[in-house]
Design a protein around this motif. Structure first.
Motif, PDB file in Angstrom:
ATOM      1  N   ARG A 209       0.844  -1.291  -0.495  1.00  0.00           N
ATOM      2  CA  ARG A 209       0.146  -0.070  -0.329  1.00  0.00           C
ATOM      3  C   ARG A 209       1.061   1.255  -0.032  1.00  0.00           C
ATOM      4  N   GLY A 210       0.130   3.019  -0.339  1.00  0.00           N
ATOM      5  CA  GLY A 210       1.137   3.644  -1.056  1.00  0.00           C
ATOM      6  C   GLY A 210       0.703   4.179   1.010  1.00  0.00           C
ATOM      7  N   SER A 211       0.722   5.554   1.161  1.00  0.00           N
ATOM      8  CA  SER A 211       1.186   6.547   2.636  1.00  0.00           C
ATOM      9  C   SER A 211       0.338   6.981   3.580  1.00  0.00           C
ATOM     10  N   ASP A 212      -1.304   6.432   1.769  1.00  0.00           N
ATOM     11  CA  ASP A 212      -2.586   6.458   2.564  1.00  0.00           C
ATOM     12  C   ASP A 212      -2.905   5.322   3.551  1.00  0.00           C
ATOM     13  N   ASN A 213      -2.630   3.613   3.137  1.00  0.00           N
ATOM     14  CA  ASN A 213      -2.689   2.690   3.943  1.00  0.00           C
ATOM     15  C   ASN A 213      -4.010   1.894   3.300  1.00  0.00           C
TER      16      ASN A 213
ATOM     17  N   THR B 251       0.089   0.909  -4.696  1.00  0.00           N
ATOM     18  CA  THR B 251       1.732   1.286  -5.112  1.00  0.00           C
ATOM     19  C   THR B 251       1.106   1.145  -6.635  1.00  0.00           C
TER      20      THR B 251
END
Length: 189
Positions: A136-140, A144
């Motif tokens: 997952r990206g930084s926002d969870n 990605t």
């Protein structure tokens, strides 16, 4: 398997953005034309309430195949009958064009919308993304871009199999292609 090149309309919420890059590779490898519509923050409610907008995108792309990716903003909804009605409205708006749905890559336990999508559109028109794992990206929440590419690889296998109602040619890309496809973006009000 239908081996003819397709005009594919790929529409939905923000998950469309990450998937479209790899979907573009598959489209170019297999002689398809890809049109994508990414409506950030959208839901089945938003699309069902704006069928005129959906119809304008159908006219724009003139698809003979549609892929819908919705539900990421509805993982915890409880008004399931309303969501099922929304999904039916969207699905019916396709006017008989072969349409399949991709479940969101859930980050919550027991998402409610995924089963509503499956039971409304049918097993062979539904790709279950909930069984896959994602980085997952930084926002969870959003996978990605690399994880989205692997997700799209799984979707492509399904799209070309007897597991789907409308199998189409989706051979793996032999190379990376230029990022070119027709795309539209919509933003929340």
């Amino acid at each position: 398997i239908d081996t003819c090149g397709k005009r594919i309309l790929f529409l939905g919420d923000s998950m469309v953005e990450g998937l479209s890059m790899r979907f573009s590779d598959y489209a170019q490898e297999n002689g398809h034309q890809l049109y994508s519509v990414c409506w950030y923050g959208s839901s089945t409610t938003g699309w069902a309430a704006n069928l005129d907008t959906l119809e304008s995108f159908l006219r724009w792309a003139s698809p003979d195949y549609v892929v819908v990716s919705l539900g990421g903003n509805e993982l915890r909804v409880r008004d399931l009958e309303r969501r099922a009605n929304n999904i039916s409205k969207i699905h019916n708006a396709m006017g008989g064009v072969p349409t399949v749905w991709i479940a969101p890559p859930s980050w919550v336990k027991n998402p409610t919308i995924t089963e509503v999508i499956r039971s409304t559109v049918g097993e062979k028109r539904y790709f279950d993304s909930t069984k896959l794992t994602y980085t997952r990206g930084s926002d969870n929440m959003h996978p990605t871009f690399g994880s989205s590419a692997r997700w799209m690889d799984s979707i492509a296998v399904w799209l070309s199999s007897s597991q789907t109602a409308y199998p189409i040619k989706m051979n793996p890309p032999a190379r990376k292609y230029p990022r070119k496809w027709k795309k539209r973006f919509m933003f929340p009000d």
